[in-house]
Motif scaffolding. Structure first.
Motif, PDB file in Angstrom:
ATOM      1  N   TYR A 182       1.037  -1.527  -0.098  1.00 33.78           N
ATOM      2  CA  TYR A 182       0.063   0.060   0.274  1.00 33.78           C
ATOM      3  C   TYR A 182       0.788   1.598   0.184  1.00 33.78           C
ATOM      4  CZ  TYR A 182      -4.257  -3.299   1.343  1.00 33.78           C
ATOM      5  OH  TYR A 182      -4.595  -4.000   1.327  1.00 33.78           O
ATOM      6  N   ALA A 183       0.400   2.583  -0.990  1.00 38.53           N
ATOM      7  CA  ALA A 183       0.949   3.415  -1.127  1.00 38.53           C
ATOM      8  C   ALA A 183       1.087   4.191   0.689  1.00 38.53           C
ATOM      9  CB  ALA A 183       0.656   4.670  -1.805  1.00 38.53           C
ATOM     10  N   VAL A 184      -0.445   4.406   1.056  1.00 41.61           N
ATOM     11  CA  VAL A 184      -0.807   4.965   2.023  1.00 41.61           C
ATOM     12  C   VAL A 184      -2.087   4.195   2.592  1.00 41.61           C
ATOM     13  CG1 VAL A 184      -1.939   6.819   3.091  1.00 41.61           C
ATOM     14  CG2 VAL A 184      -0.844   6.843   0.644  1.00 41.61           C
ATOM     15  N   ALA A 185      -2.256   4.704   4.577  1.00 37.41           N
ATOM     16  CA  ALA A 185      -2.559   3.977   5.370  1.00 37.41           C
ATOM     17  C   ALA A 185      -3.881   5.382   5.999  1.00 37.41           C
ATOM     18  CB  ALA A 185      -2.299   3.517   6.117  1.00 37.41           C
ATOM     19  N   GLY A 186      -4.645   5.002   6.280  1.00 37.70           N
ATOM     20  CA  GLY A 186      -5.881   6.087   6.474  1.00 37.70           C
ATOM     21  C   GLY A 186      -6.263   5.601   7.859  1.00 37.70           C
ATOM     22  N   LEU A 187      -6.268   5.919   9.132  1.00 37.34           N
ATOM     23  CA  LEU A 187      -6.664   6.126   9.794  1.00 37.34           C
ATOM     24  C   LEU A 187      -7.691   6.879  10.587  1.00 37.34           C
ATOM     25  CD1 LEU A 187      -3.651   4.306  11.259  1.00 37.34           C
ATOM     26  CD2 LEU A 187      -5.641   2.896  11.356  1.00 37.34           C
ATOM     27  N   THR A 188      -8.653   6.118  11.424  1.00 33.57           N
ATOM     28  CA  THR A 188      -9.746   7.958  11.657  1.00 33.57           C
ATOM     29  C   THR A 188      -9.487   6.970  13.459  1.00 33.57           C
ATOM     30  OG1 THR A 188     -11.143   6.479  11.482  1.00 33.57           O
ATOM     31  CG2 THR A 188     -10.592   7.964   9.490  1.00 33.57           C
ATOM     32  N   VAL A 189      -9.549   8.599  13.908  1.00 27.79           N
ATOM     33  CA  VAL A 189     -10.040   8.314  15.529  1.00 27.79           C
ATOM     34  C   VAL A 189     -11.047   9.219  16.143  1.00 27.79           C
ATOM     35  CG1 VAL A 189      -8.622   9.936  16.348  1.00 27.79           C
ATOM     36  CG2 VAL A 189      -8.875   8.522  17.684  1.00 27.79           C
ATOM     37  N   GLY A 190     -12.253   8.488  17.178  1.00 22.86           N
ATOM     38  CA  GLY A 190     -13.405   9.063  16.971  1.00 22.86           C
ATOM     39  C   GLY A 190     -13.094  10.314  18.444  1.00 22.86           C
TER      40      GLY A 190
ATOM     41  N   GLY B 144       2.991   6.043   3.381  1.00 18.55           N
ATOM     42  CA  GLY B 144       2.887   7.013   4.307  1.00 18.55           C
ATOM     43  C   GLY B 144       1.448   6.443   4.770  1.00 18.55           C
ATOM     44  N   VAL B 145       0.552   7.684   6.444  1.00 15.46           N
ATOM     45  CA  VAL B 145       0.305   7.362   7.228  1.00 15.46           C
ATOM     46  C   VAL B 145      -0.214   8.809   7.706  1.00 15.46           C
ATOM     47  CG1 VAL B 145      -1.108   6.705   9.815  1.00 15.46           C
ATOM     48  CG2 VAL B 145       1.783   5.862   8.602  1.00 15.46           C
ATOM     49  N   MET B 146      -1.861   8.943   6.800  1.00 15.71           N
ATOM     50  CA  MET B 146      -2.534   9.785   7.324  1.00 15.71           C
ATOM     51  C   MET B 146      -3.690  10.272   8.232  1.00 15.71           C
ATOM     52  SD  MET B 146      -4.850  10.510   3.823  1.00 15.71           S
ATOM     53  CE  MET B 146      -6.285   9.073   3.520  1.00 15.71           C
ATOM     54  N   VAL B 147      -4.150  10.965   8.927  1.00 11.66           N
ATOM     55  CA  VAL B 147      -5.554  10.475   9.739  1.00 11.66           C
ATOM     56  C   VAL B 147      -5.847  10.922   9.816  1.00 11.66           C
ATOM     57  CG1 VAL B 147      -3.604   8.612  11.805  1.00 11.66           C
ATOM     58  CG2 VAL B 147      -3.854  11.578  11.885  1.00 11.66           C
ATOM     59  N   GLY B 148      -7.723  10.940  10.766  1.00 14.52           N
ATOM     60  CA  GLY B 148      -8.453  12.082  10.583  1.00 14.52           C
ATOM     61  C   GLY B 148      -9.189  11.184  11.756  1.00 14.52           C
ATOM     62  N   GLY B 149      -9.918  12.394  12.162  1.00 13.57           N
ATOM     63  CA  GLY B 149     -11.029  12.589  13.549  1.00 13.57           C
ATOM     64  C   GLY B 149     -10.858  14.077  13.829  1.00 13.57           C
ATOM     65  N   PRO B 150     -12.530  13.578  14.684  1.00 15.40           N
ATOM     66  CA  PRO B 150     -12.448  15.191  15.728  1.00 15.40           C
ATOM     67  C   PRO B 150     -10.999  15.736  16.445  1.00 15.40           C
ATOM     68  CG  PRO B 150     -14.507  13.743  16.182  1.00 15.40           C
ATOM     69  CD  PRO B 150     -13.535  13.111  15.024  1.00 15.40           C
ATOM     70  N   VAL B 151     -10.351  14.963  16.834  1.00 14.39           N
ATOM     71  CA  VAL B 151      -9.831  15.499  17.865  1.00 14.39           C
ATOM     72  C   VAL B 151      -8.096  16.042  16.647  1.00 14.39           C
ATOM     73  CG1 VAL B 151      -9.846  13.728  19.482  1.00 14.39           C
ATOM     74  CG2 VAL B 151      -7.970  13.192  17.951  1.00 14.39           C
ATOM     75  N   PHE B 152      -8.511  15.805  15.589  1.00 13.55           N
ATOM     76  CA  PHE B 152      -7.674  16.156  14.471  1.00 13.55           C
ATOM     77  C   PHE B 152      -7.884  17.807  14.027  1.00 13.55           C
ATOM     78  CE2 PHE B 152      -6.062  11.626  14.560  1.00 13.55           C
ATOM     79  CZ  PHE B 152      -5.207  11.787  15.284  1.00 13.55           C
ATOM     80  N   THR B 153      -8.619  17.501  14.119  1.00 11.72           N
ATOM     81  CA  THR B 153      -9.658  18.459  13.436  1.00 11.72           C
ATOM     82  C   THR B 153      -9.640  20.090  14.388  1.00 11.72           C
ATOM     83  OG1 THR B 153     -11.355  17.445  12.334  1.00 11.72           O
ATOM     84  CG2 THR B 153     -11.677  20.009  12.776  1.00 11.72           C
ATOM     85  N   ALA B 154      -9.313  19.635  15.623  1.00 10.74           N
ATOM     86  CA  ALA B 154      -9.210  20.474  17.021  1.00 10.74           C
ATOM     87  C   ALA B 154      -7.855  21.161  16.900  1.00 10.74           C
ATOM     88  CB  ALA B 154      -9.917  20.457  17.821  1.00 10.74           C
ATOM     89  N   ASN B 155      -6.950  20.364  17.290  1.00  8.23           N
ATOM     90  CA  ASN B 155      -5.020  20.345  17.151  1.00  8.23           C
ATOM     91  C   ASN B 155      -5.152  18.956  15.964  1.00  8.23           C
ATOM     92  OD1 ASN B 155      -2.754  20.355  17.860  1.00  8.23           O
ATOM     93  ND2 ASN B 155      -3.641  19.124  19.879  1.00  8.23           N
ATOM     94  N   PRO B 156      -4.387  19.559  14.833  1.00 13.07           N
ATOM     95  CA  PRO B 156      -3.584  18.875  13.952  1.00 13.07           C
ATOM     96  C   PRO B 156      -2.387  18.592  13.751  1.00 13.07           C
ATOM     97  CG  PRO B 156      -4.886  21.130  12.805  1.00 13.07           C
ATOM     98  CD  PRO B 156      -4.701  20.580  14.240  1.00 13.07           C
ATOM     99  N   ALA B 157      -2.253  18.832  14.549  1.00 11.05           N
ATOM    100  CA  ALA B 157      -0.503  19.131  15.570  1.00 11.05           C
ATOM    101  C   ALA B 157      -0.170  17.324  16.046  1.00 11.05           C
ATOM    102  CB  ALA B 157       0.396  20.165  16.259  1.00 11.05           C
TER     103      ALA B 157
ATOM    104  N   VAL C 250       1.308  11.428  17.566  1.00  7.66           N
ATOM    105  CA  VAL C 250       1.276   9.490  17.055  1.00  7.66           C
ATOM    106  C   VAL C 250       1.732   8.722  15.904  1.00  7.66           C
ATOM    107  CG1 VAL C 250      -1.043  10.109  18.361  1.00  7.66           C
ATOM    108  CG2 VAL C 250      -0.851   9.707  15.885  1.00  7.66           C
ATOM    109  N   GLY C 251       2.712   9.919  15.062  1.00  7.91           N
ATOM    110  CA  GLY C 251       3.277   9.203  14.313  1.00  7.91           C
ATOM    111  C   GLY C 251       2.749   9.302  12.722  1.00  7.91           C
ATOM    112  N   ALA C 252       1.682   9.589  12.969  1.00  9.76           N
ATOM    113  CA  ALA C 252       1.374   9.791  11.324  1.00  9.76           C
ATOM    114  C   ALA C 252       1.917  10.652  10.723  1.00  9.76           C
ATOM    115  CB  ALA C 252      -0.174  10.030  11.517  1.00  9.76           C
TER     116      ALA C 252
ATOM    117  N   VAL D 118      -7.973  13.264   0.530  1.00  8.26           N
ATOM    118  CA  VAL D 118      -7.144  12.399  -0.373  1.00  8.26           C
ATOM    119  C   VAL D 118      -6.796  13.609  -1.381  1.00  8.26           C
ATOM    120  CG1 VAL D 118      -8.750  12.581  -3.803  1.00  8.26           C
ATOM    121  CG2 VAL D 118     -10.235  11.937  -1.485  1.00  8.26           C
ATOM    122  N   LEU D 119      -6.699  14.778  -0.878  1.00  2.55           N
ATOM    123  CA  LEU D 119      -5.215  15.313  -1.142  1.00  2.55           C
ATOM    124  C   LEU D 119      -4.353  15.243  -1.071  1.00  2.55           C
ATOM    125  CD1 LEU D 119      -4.822  17.466  -4.159  1.00  2.55           C
ATOM    126  CD2 LEU D 119      -5.041  19.625  -2.244  1.00  2.55           C
ATOM    127  N   MET D 120      -4.753  14.788   0.685  1.00  3.86           N
ATOM    128  CA  MET D 120      -3.383  13.965   1.572  1.00  3.86           C
ATOM    129  C   MET D 120      -2.993  12.993   1.417  1.00  3.86           C
ATOM    130  SD  MET D 120      -0.973  14.428   3.848  1.00  3.86           S
ATOM    131  CE  MET D 120      -1.918  16.249   4.759  1.00  3.86           C
TER     132      MET D 120
END
Length: 289
Positions: free
Chosen positions: A209-217, A242-255, A260-262, A273-275
């Motif tokens: 896989y080129a990218v892994a995408g993970l979400t957190v609640g 490449g590892v990308m992450v998403g979820g409300p906690v990252f919206t509030a604090n992208p850093a 977390v290693g992403a 998609v662009l990420m």
């Protein structure tokens, strides 16, 4: 940036838009309608705005203070890519470059915000899924063209994503929406929902896989997310994944994404998609050198 090749741009459609979207009977009508609006209203307004604001702008090498793209610049590009003329989008970016936009910050300051804006248009029912997918596809192509990754061999087979939820999370809506947009934008996506960290890592080791995408609640799942990312990186068949992450906690604090290693995060599905394309470009160009 490599010179624009019309036939090359057309061939890229097969990589950056899924066949189900690209071959729809109504795509040509949609694009024609949007292209007319862009050509007759949006581009003249944007060019007039830049002429009025900076009528005697010096060459970029003489600009002391770099002007970041404004909200009008970002929404303007988003509307341009909703049309069918990729050259118009490239020309518009070059106008911004001459105004002081650094191409090194193209993704961060212009393309990713434009993808976010497309997501907002979709949320507000101003565009439907097909229109936004086509717009995101063009942003992907712009990014790939400026990075030069569109020239790499095997592009069609290497744009693959492993999509998963953090172990313990129960809400898959966000991850499913990201998957939907990724597939619409030409990515081959494998889901690993409702699996343990070890099972997700095993999936990453079983296939490239080129990218892994993970979400957190929620924040309480961050330790599990961090452990999952660690295992993916250790076990992945692609050691430069490449590892990308998403979820409300990252919206509030992208850093938090880096903590977390992403490698990055995205505020909505079109931006994800662009990420993914950004991470793919970085990985592909490193392995090509």
């Amino acid at each position: 940036m490599p010179a624009i090749d019309r036939r090359g741009i057309e061939r890229l459609e097969a990589h950056f838009v899924s066949p189900e979207v690209y071959r729809r009977d109504d795509v040509a009508i949609r694009q024609s309608r949007l292209a007319e609006v862009v050509a007759e209203r949006i581009i003249p307004q944007l060019l007039r705005l830049h002429t009025e604001v900076l009528p005697d702008a010096p060459p970029v090498e003489l600009v002391v203070e770099v002007l970041a793209p404004s909200s009008s610049d970002i929404s303007g590009l988003a509307h341009i890519v909703l049309g069918s003329d990729l050259e118009a989008a490239v020309s518009y970016i070059l106008v911004l470059r001459d105004r002081g936009l650094l191409l090194d910050t193209l993704f961060l300051e212009l393309l990713e915000p434009a993808a976010r804006h497309l997501g907002q248009l979709w949320d507000q029912d101003e565009c439907d899924f097909i229109d936004v997918t086509l717009g995101v596809a063009r942003l992907q192509k712009l990014l790939a063209m400026f990075n030069g990754s569109h020239l790499l061999p095997g592009l069609d087979t290497r744009r693959t994503v492993l999509m998963a939820m953090t172990p313990g999370d129960q809400h898959s809506f966000g991850a499913s929406m990201v998957r939907r947009f990724l597939e619409g934008a030409g990515w081959d996506v494998e889901s690993a929902f409702d699996r343990s960290a070890a099972e997700i890592a095993k999936a990453a080791s079983a296939q490239w896989y080129a990218v892994a995408g993970l979400t957190v609640g929620s924040e309480r799942s961050l330790p599990a997310l961090e452990e999952t990312i660690r295992l993916i990186r250790r076990e992945s068949r692609n050691q430069m994944i490449g590892v990308m992450v998403g979820g409300p906690v990252f919206t509030a604090n992208p850093a938090l994404a880096l903590e977390v290693g992403a490698d990055g995060t995205a505020i909505n599905a079109p931006a994800a998609v662009l990420m993914a394309q950004k991470l793919f470009d970085e990985m592909a160009l490193k392995t090509a050198n």
